[in-house]
Structures are given as structure tokens and as C-alpha cells.
Design a protein around this motif. Structure first.
Motif, PDB file in Angstrom:
ATOM      1  N   PHE A 485      -6.610  89.239  78.851  1.00  0.00           N
ATOM      2  CA  PHE A 485      -6.045  88.753  77.964  1.00  0.00           C
ATOM      3  C   PHE A 485      -5.013  87.795  78.208  1.00  0.00           C
ATOM      4  CE2 PHE A 485      -3.417  90.908  74.027  1.00  0.00           C
ATOM      5  CZ  PHE A 485      -3.289  89.615  73.265  1.00  0.00           C
ATOM      6  N   ASN A 486      -5.512  86.442  77.991  1.00  0.00           N
ATOM      7  CA  ASN A 486      -4.854  85.488  78.242  1.00  0.00           C
ATOM      8  C   ASN A 486      -5.629  84.204  77.866  1.00  0.00           C
ATOM      9  OD1 ASN A 486      -6.260  85.886  80.718  1.00  0.00           O
ATOM     10  ND2 ASN A 486      -5.941  83.747  81.239  1.00  0.00           N
ATOM     11  N   VAL A 487      -5.057  82.966  77.686  1.00  0.00           N
ATOM     12  CA  VAL A 487      -5.707  81.883  77.482  1.00  0.00           C
ATOM     13  C   VAL A 487      -6.187  81.150  78.796  1.00  0.00           C
ATOM     14  CG1 VAL A 487      -5.104  81.669  75.005  1.00  0.00           C
ATOM     15  CG2 VAL A 487      -3.631  80.511  76.797  1.00  0.00           C
ATOM     16  N   ASN A 488      -6.915  80.120  78.656  1.00  0.00           N
ATOM     17  CA  ASN A 488      -7.380  79.401  79.934  1.00  0.00           C
ATOM     18  C   ASN A 488      -6.111  78.993  80.912  1.00  0.00           C
ATOM     19  OD1 ASN A 488      -9.443  78.544  81.753  1.00  0.00           O
ATOM     20  ND2 ASN A 488      -9.325  76.456  80.859  1.00  0.00           N
ATOM     21  N   GLU A 489      -6.204  79.241  82.261  1.00  0.00           N
ATOM     22  CA  GLU A 489      -5.231  78.917  83.092  1.00  0.00           C
ATOM     23  C   GLU A 489      -3.803  79.484  82.907  1.00  0.00           C
ATOM     24  OE1 GLU A 489      -6.148  77.315  86.036  1.00  0.00           O
ATOM     25  OE2 GLU A 489      -8.015  77.294  85.201  1.00  0.00           O
ATOM     26  N   GLU A 490      -3.596  80.456  82.190  1.00  0.00           N
ATOM     27  CA  GLU A 490      -2.279  81.221  82.068  1.00  0.00           C
ATOM     28  C   GLU A 490      -2.455  82.617  82.480  1.00  0.00           C
ATOM     29  OE1 GLU A 490      -0.801  81.253  77.991  1.00  0.00           O
ATOM     30  OE2 GLU A 490      -0.231  79.106  77.969  1.00  0.00           O
ATOM     31  N   PRO A 491      -1.205  83.213  82.938  1.00  0.00           N
ATOM     32  CA  PRO A 491      -1.393  84.334  83.466  1.00  0.00           C
ATOM     33  C   PRO A 491      -1.853  85.442  82.342  1.00  0.00           C
ATOM     34  CG  PRO A 491       0.765  83.465  83.904  1.00  0.00           C
ATOM     35  CD  PRO A 491      -0.066  82.771  82.931  1.00  0.00           C
ATOM     36  N   ILE A 492      -2.224  86.751  82.822  1.00  0.00           N
ATOM     37  CA  ILE A 492      -2.642  87.828  81.815  1.00  0.00           C
ATOM     38  C   ILE A 492      -1.368  88.063  81.383  1.00  0.00           C
ATOM     39  CG2 ILE A 492      -2.257  89.704  83.593  1.00  0.00           C
ATOM     40  CD1 ILE A 492      -4.504  91.212  82.494  1.00  0.00           C
ATOM     41  N   VAL A 493      -1.121  88.499  79.920  1.00  0.00           N
ATOM     42  CA  VAL A 493      -0.162  88.851  79.183  1.00  0.00           C
ATOM     43  C   VAL A 493       0.520  90.268  79.826  1.00  0.00           C
ATOM     44  CG1 VAL A 493      -0.842  87.759  77.079  1.00  0.00           C
ATOM     45  CG2 VAL A 493      -1.327  90.417  77.653  1.00  0.00           C
ATOM     46  N   ALA A 494       1.873  90.340  79.874  1.00  0.00           N
ATOM     47  CA  ALA A 494       2.631  91.440  80.484  1.00  0.00           C
ATOM     48  C   ALA A 494       3.299  92.248  79.308  1.00  0.00           C
ATOM     49  CB  ALA A 494       3.435  91.229  81.872  1.00  0.00           C
ATOM     50  N   SER A 495       4.191  91.612  78.519  1.00  0.00           N
ATOM     51  CA  SER A 495       5.060  92.224  77.661  1.00  0.00           C
ATOM     52  C   SER A 495       4.403  92.078  76.075  1.00  0.00           C
ATOM     53  CB  SER A 495       6.369  91.457  77.640  1.00  0.00           C
ATOM     54  OG  SER A 495       6.348  90.212  77.067  1.00  0.00           O
ATOM     55  N   PRO A 496       5.174  92.719  75.109  1.00  0.00           N
ATOM     56  CA  PRO A 496       4.487  92.655  73.589  1.00  0.00           C
ATOM     57  C   PRO A 496       4.926  90.999  73.232  1.00  0.00           C
ATOM     58  CG  PRO A 496       5.820  94.713  74.053  1.00  0.00           C
ATOM     59  CD  PRO A 496       6.017  93.776  75.257  1.00  0.00           C
ATOM     60  N   GLU A 497       5.937  90.510  73.650  1.00  0.00           N
ATOM     61  CA  GLU A 497       6.193  88.986  73.404  1.00  0.00           C
ATOM     62  C   GLU A 497       5.039  88.204  73.875  1.00  0.00           C
ATOM     63  OE1 GLU A 497      10.212  91.191  73.668  1.00  0.00           O
ATOM     64  OE2 GLU A 497       8.458  90.914  74.618  1.00  0.00           O
ATOM     65  N   ASP A 498       4.602  88.430  75.155  1.00  0.00           N
ATOM     66  CA  ASP A 498       3.587  87.788  75.761  1.00  0.00           C
ATOM     67  C   ASP A 498       2.203  87.697  74.739  1.00  0.00           C
ATOM     68  OD1 ASP A 498       4.923  86.860  77.753  1.00  0.00           O
ATOM     69  OD2 ASP A 498       4.371  88.445  79.310  1.00  0.00           O
ATOM     70  N   ALA A 499       1.936  88.947  74.508  1.00  0.00           N
ATOM     71  CA  ALA A 499       0.750  89.380  73.534  1.00  0.00           C
ATOM     72  C   ALA A 499       0.850  88.468  72.319  1.00  0.00           C
ATOM     73  CB  ALA A 499       0.718  90.788  73.405  1.00  0.00           C
ATOM     74  N   LEU A 500       1.955  88.716  71.519  1.00  0.00           N
ATOM     75  CA  LEU A 500       2.131  87.728  70.369  1.00  0.00           C
ATOM     76  C   LEU A 500       1.961  86.263  70.529  1.00  0.00           C
ATOM     77  CD1 LEU A 500       5.195  89.755  68.895  1.00  0.00           C
ATOM     78  CD2 LEU A 500       2.762  89.680  67.820  1.00  0.00           C
ATOM     79  N   ARG A 501       2.571  85.781  71.611  1.00  0.00           N
ATOM     80  CA  ARG A 501       2.288  84.233  71.873  1.00  0.00           C
ATOM     81  C   ARG A 501       0.804  84.024  72.044  1.00  0.00           C
ATOM     82  NH1 ARG A 501       7.528  84.531  74.419  1.00  0.00           N
ATOM     83  NH2 ARG A 501       6.421  85.254  76.426  1.00  0.00           N
ATOM     84  N   SER A 502       0.164  84.881  72.934  1.00  0.00           N
ATOM     85  CA  SER A 502      -1.275  84.358  73.041  1.00  0.00           C
ATOM     86  C   SER A 502      -1.973  84.678  71.773  1.00  0.00           C
ATOM     87  CB  SER A 502      -1.808  85.418  74.109  1.00  0.00           C
ATOM     88  OG  SER A 502      -1.316  84.943  75.527  1.00  0.00           O
ATOM     89  N   PHE A 503      -1.740  85.731  71.064  1.00  0.00           N
ATOM     90  CA  PHE A 503      -2.429  85.922  69.705  1.00  0.00           C
ATOM     91  C   PHE A 503      -2.536  84.898  68.814  1.00  0.00           C
ATOM     92  CE2 PHE A 503      -2.157  88.280  65.537  1.00  0.00           C
ATOM     93  CZ  PHE A 503      -3.936  88.587  65.326  1.00  0.00           C
ATOM     94  N   TYR A 504      -1.365  84.372  68.783  1.00  0.00           N
ATOM     95  CA  TYR A 504      -1.140  83.298  67.529  1.00  0.00           C
ATOM     96  C   TYR A 504      -1.546  82.059  67.957  1.00  0.00           C
ATOM     97  CZ  TYR A 504       1.141  87.004  64.479  1.00  0.00           C
ATOM     98  OH  TYR A 504       1.510  88.045  63.739  1.00  0.00           O
ATOM     99  N   ALA A 505      -1.539  81.876  69.550  1.00  0.00           N
ATOM    100  CA  ALA A 505      -1.738  80.458  69.999  1.00  0.00           C
ATOM    101  C   ALA A 505      -3.623  80.481  70.246  1.00  0.00           C
ATOM    102  CB  ALA A 505      -1.147  80.490  71.348  1.00  0.00           C
ATOM    103  N   SER A 506      -4.083  81.423  69.865  1.00  0.00           N
ATOM    104  CA  SER A 506      -5.630  81.489  69.979  1.00  0.00           C
ATOM    105  C   SER A 506      -6.475  81.958  68.872  1.00  0.00           C
ATOM    106  CB  SER A 506      -6.071  82.652  71.292  1.00  0.00           C
ATOM    107  OG  SER A 506      -5.691  83.949  70.820  1.00  0.00           O
TER     108      SER A 506
END
Length: 522
Positions: A485-506
Motif C-alpha cells: 500500500f504505497n505509490v511508486n518509490e514511497e514507503p508503505i503506509v503506516a498510519s491512517p493519515e498515510d493511508a488517506l494521503r495515498s488513497f486520494y493521491a492514487s
């Protein structure tokens, strides 16, 4: 865990920093004088480690780290552990074996590049070792850089590209000069091609590699068939070298047909599959953190054993990172004004969405430790249509088209999809696939009819197991395409905030986070 520095008795550090005070500089100087005197005047990766791993420097960095996190008080004693021994400890102490041969392969740890150990009970005994510059890790990362990728980061791309290569006698002859195999199962690495050689276009690969193989590929350059053939030759050379090392156990003091593998090269799942098929290996184990991250646990287990504790335990899952309750997740969703719904049967609803072709971000429980997404922080998709691979790449991952994705498969159904399967919960071993797998989940099968599966058991990951089971009941396929669960070249999401950022940016369709579902796009 809510503890302070005063609660910590010892800090275990997985490098023998004392070795770097004087012995490591003398070793490198002697190696250079023996192999390539001119290299004394050139900076190499190993020489850069001399200042990095000085004991005083490490203690200072640890102090700064604890202070930055708000810890006060005196730094506990730091015990320095030999790097390969720390690799061996996590590999064996967390395995299901009472006795095992242990193979450690990486770039280098202190002066060592490859080591063989015997594990029995809580004892570890070294059988053989190869020192710098005889490093298979340096060999493989020099080819990685030569092919236009980042060394110590993109070796998996070379491994994947190798499956598209053809046997090339000319290239293989060149590689036989770089890595030479001996009749007794040993090997030698010619450092003129990387470690001690003159450099022109690469920090790792040497000018001699260019002279023999031709101009290197640069970032963004089209991949030719010759590049694919070079990757194939490099992978074949690595596999042949590592398999030959097994005879060092069998002709020496090896104790069993069990094998534990660790070190950075143990992330090469195709090599691990090759090892698992060898006649002398009945059982194989790789920890979820075979690379340097795992040496933290290995060093801690060794110190614990020295203090009289039993270091043995079975590592059946890797969900050791941070986790968030439903209340904590919902608080974040409300704060960000996300449009979400709460589900009673989250696994059932997610299975329905996947069966309809949706791409899901899946955030459940605690974060996985290690480099593989294992159903804690995963992007999931229906593997039945081969086009799914391109959709995931285009909308989320942005990876090269030729790189494969892998499946998560129920343990109860692994015989349907894998040839000669065994429990492999950490996505570390490549298996040959059955015709049913090729037909049922083509989006998660590599071009050479192999795959690197996660075998999912109900005991280790109940909610993820239920999701795959319900998807299988709907579709007849008891496996899902699973990537981090990450976009290219970014770390895997850890927190709910991380997940929301990756979700809306993908281009994900849904985010399934604990008991909540977020939808995008009307």
C-alpha cells in the motif's frame, strides 16, 4: 510500549563497531595491496563504513535519536554484535527447526560477505566464511547499477528482468570471469569489476565491466534484449554460486537437511526457490526481515541468550508495527471530513468490491515488519484478468510493465496453485505454478510461470484469511493480487493519515480501513 531508557538494560547493535577502530582499515588496506594497490587512493563503499561505524559515532547517534524522541536519562550500555551472527540469529532462532544449516549472503558485514553457520538448540557455530572482496552482494548490485538502477534498492528489478532474458554464451563467459566457481563448492569474486576496480560511469560497477560488457544502460534508456540477457546471466550466476555453497555444509559439518537463509541477497525470491528445490534441502525458512532490518532482532536475541534467556521462538507472522483501534481511525476520518461508512462484515463487503473489479487499499491491524505487504497494509485486486496488472500499474503503482505482482493464497488451497508447495507466509520464495494458477490468477503470475506467494493461514491473519475465503466463495479463486500500500518509490503506509494521503493521491477505488469503507468518484 510505554517504557523509558531506565527500563532498558542493554542496547544491541548489529555491527561489531570495535572491529572498525583499527582492524577494518588494516584489512581493507591489505586487501587492496593484494588485489589492486591503486584502489588505496579511491573511495569505496566499504571504506566509507569505517567512519560510519566507529563506536563513539554510533553511541552519539543513538543518544541523538533517543533525545529527539523525548527520552531523558543515561544511555544504556551498547553491545556490538557481529553482523553476520545477527543475521544468523534471526534466521535460526525464529525458525521452526531444532537443527539447521544457515546461509548468510549480503554485500558485507564488517569484513565478511558470505557465511555458513550451524544452528542447534540455542547455539550457533560458524562453518565457513568469505571475506571482502568475495561478495555476491557487491556482484549483484554492480550489475544492478550497470543496468541503470539504484544499487541496494532496485535489485528486485534485475531479478524480474532476468526472466525475459535468453542464454547468451558470450555474456556468460564474461560473468564466469567475474564470479569463478571452484570444484569444492567455493567461489571467488573478481573485484576489478566493482569493488577495487577503476570507475568511470558508476559508483559500484567498474570500468572493466564496461570494457567487457559494453556501454552501461542509463536511467530512462530503452531496455534492449542484451540488457535482459545480462540480467539473466547475472541471476543464473548468483543462483549457481549460492547452490554450490550447499556442498560446503554437506562436505563439512552440516547437521541437517533444514536450511535457514538471511542477508540482503535472501530477498532474491527466485534464488530462494532454486535453493528450496535442491535435493539436499528438505525444509527451508526465511524470516520476514532477512535483510539488515532483521539484524536488530537478531542482535537482541543474541544478547538475551548471553544473559541467560531462551532466544528461541517461532515467528509465524510479521504484524509487529503500529496498529490503530476503530475509535482512533474514526477520529481521523471525522477530522479530515472523509465520506465513509461503517460495515458489520468488512471482509464480506470488501470481497464483493474486489469481485466487481475494484482496486482496494486494505488497512487492517498492525503494520507488517519487513519489505513485503502481507495483508496489513496492502493494495488488493482481482487476479483473474491479466489486464489487472496494467491497471494497478497505471492507476496506482507506476512500475515497469514487465515487473510481476504476487498473490496471497489460502493455505488450504496452495496445492491448487503451486507445484510442490509448503508454508511460505512471508512472500520470500518463488514457486512454479500449476496450470490452474496460470488460468485463475494470470495477473499475479510471472512470465516464466512462477510466483512469489504469501501463504495465508487463519491463525496468523484471521481477517485477511476471511477476505480471501469470501472472495474465493464468490469467484472460485482463493487468492488475491497483493502489493504494498504505497505509490511508486514511497514507503508503505503506516498510519491512517498515510493511508488517506495515498488513497486520494492514487487511482484506488476504495479504502477499507478497519471497519470503515471510503469510496472515491461518485
Amino acid at each position: 510500549e510505554g517504557i523509558g531508557l531506565s527500563d532498558i538494560s542493554v542496547i544491541a547493535f548489529a555491527w561489531d563497531a570495535n572491529f572498525y577502530r583499527l582492524r577494518m582499515p588494516l584489512f581493507l588496506a591489505a586487501t587492496a595491496l593484494k588485489r589492486s594497490p591503486l584502489s588505496l587512493f579511491r573511495k569505496t563503499g566499504a571504506s566509507g563504513e569505517i567512519s560510519k561505524y566507529q563506536p563513539a559515532n554510533i553511541r552519539q547517534l543513538l543518544t541523538e535519536m533517543f533525545r529527539s524522541e523525548g527520552f531523558t536519562g543515561k544511555l544504556p550500555p551498547v553491545r556490538f554484535i557481529t553482523h553476520h551472527l545477527a543475521h544468523a540469529a534471526i534466521a535460526f532462532y525464529t525458525s521452526p527447526f531444532d537443527k539447521s544449516d544457515i546461509l548468510i549472503i549480503d554485500g558485507s558485514g564488517e569484513n565478511k560477505a558470505t557465511s555458513g553457520y550451524i544452528g542447534e538448540g540455542d547455539k550457533l557455530k560458524k562453518v565457513f566464511t568469505y571475506t571482502i572482496p568475495d561478495s555476491l552482494g557487491w556482484f549483484y548490485k554492480s550489475v544492478t547499477e550497470y543496468l541503470g538502477y539504484l544499487p541496494d534498492r532496485h535489485e528486485g528489478r534485475v531479478m524480474a528482468l532476468a526472466s525475459y532474458g535468453e542464454e547468451d554464451e558470450e555474456i556468460q563467459k564474461i560473468f564466469s570471469r567475474i564470479i569463478s566457481l571452484k570444484k569444492d563448492g567455493s567461489y571467488r569474486h573478481n573485484p576489478a569489476y566493482s569493488f577495487l576496480g577503476a570507475h568511470r560511469n558508476g559508483k559500484v560497477f567498474g570500468k572493466k565491466m564496461e570494457e567487457d560488457l559494453g556501454p552501461p544502460r542509463f536511467k530512462g534508456e530503452e531496455i534492449s534484449q542484451r540488457h535482459k540477457n545480462i540480467a539473466r546471466a547475472a541471476q543464473d550466476t548468483l543462483e549457481e554460486s549460492v547452490v554450490s555453497l550447499l556442498s560446503r555444509f554437506k562436505n563439512g559439518e552440516g547437521v541437517s537437511s533444514n536450511l535457514c537463509v538471511a542477508g540482503g541477497i535472501a530477498l532474491n525470491c527466485r534464488m530462494n526457490g532454486h535453493l528450496s528445490e535442491h535435493p539436499s534441502v528438505e525444509n527451508i525458512y526465511l524470516p520476514p526481515l532477512p535483510g539488515d532490518a532483521g539484524t536488530a532482532l537478531g542482535a537482541a536475541l543474541l544478547v538475551a541468550a548471553n544473559l541467560g534467556f531462551n532466544p528461541r521462538f517461532s515467528l509465524t507472522h510479521s504484524y509487529w508495527g503500529p496498529g490503530y483501534s476503530s475509535e482512533e481511525v474514526e477520529a481521523v476520518l471525522k477530522k479530515t471530513k472523509a465520506d465513509y461508512s461503517k460495515e458489520k462484515d468488512i471482509s464480506g463487503r470488501a470481497a464483493e468490491l474486489l469481485a466487481k473489479g475494484n482496486l482496494l487499499g486494505w488497512f487492517q491491524g498492525r503494520l507488517e515488519a519487513g519489505p513485503r505487504a502481507l495483508g496489513g497494509r496492502s493494495i488488493l485486486a482481482d487476479p483473474r484478468d491479466i489486464k489487472t496488472k496494467d491497471i494497478v500499474n497505471k492507476r496506482v503503482k507506476g512500475r515497469e510493465k514487465w515487473r510481476p505482482f504476487a498473490p496471497s493464497i489460502l493455505k488450504e488451497n496452495m496445492n491448487d496453485y503451486l507445484l510442490n508447495p509448503f508454508d511460505s507466509p512471508f512472500m520470500g520464495i518463488a514457486f512454479k505454478t500449476t496450470p490452474k494458477a496460470d488460468s485463475d490468477m494470470p495477473a499475479a503470475i510471472h512470465v516464466d510461470s512462477t510466483t512469489r506467494p504469501q501463504i495465508v493461514s487463519r491463525d496468523s491473519s484471521k481477517k485477511y484469511w476471511e477476505l480471501i475465503k469470501k472472495f474465493g466463495d464468490l469467484t472460485g479463486v482463493y487468492g488475491l493480487l497483493n502489493t504494498s500500500f504505497n505509490v511508486n518509490e514511497e514507503p508503505i503506509v503506516a498510519s491512517p493519515e498515510d493511508a488517506l494521503r495515498s488513497f486520494y493521491a492514487s487511482g484506488l477505488d476504495y479504502l477499507v480501513i478497519e471497519n470503515f469503507i471510503l469510496r472515491k468518484g461518485g
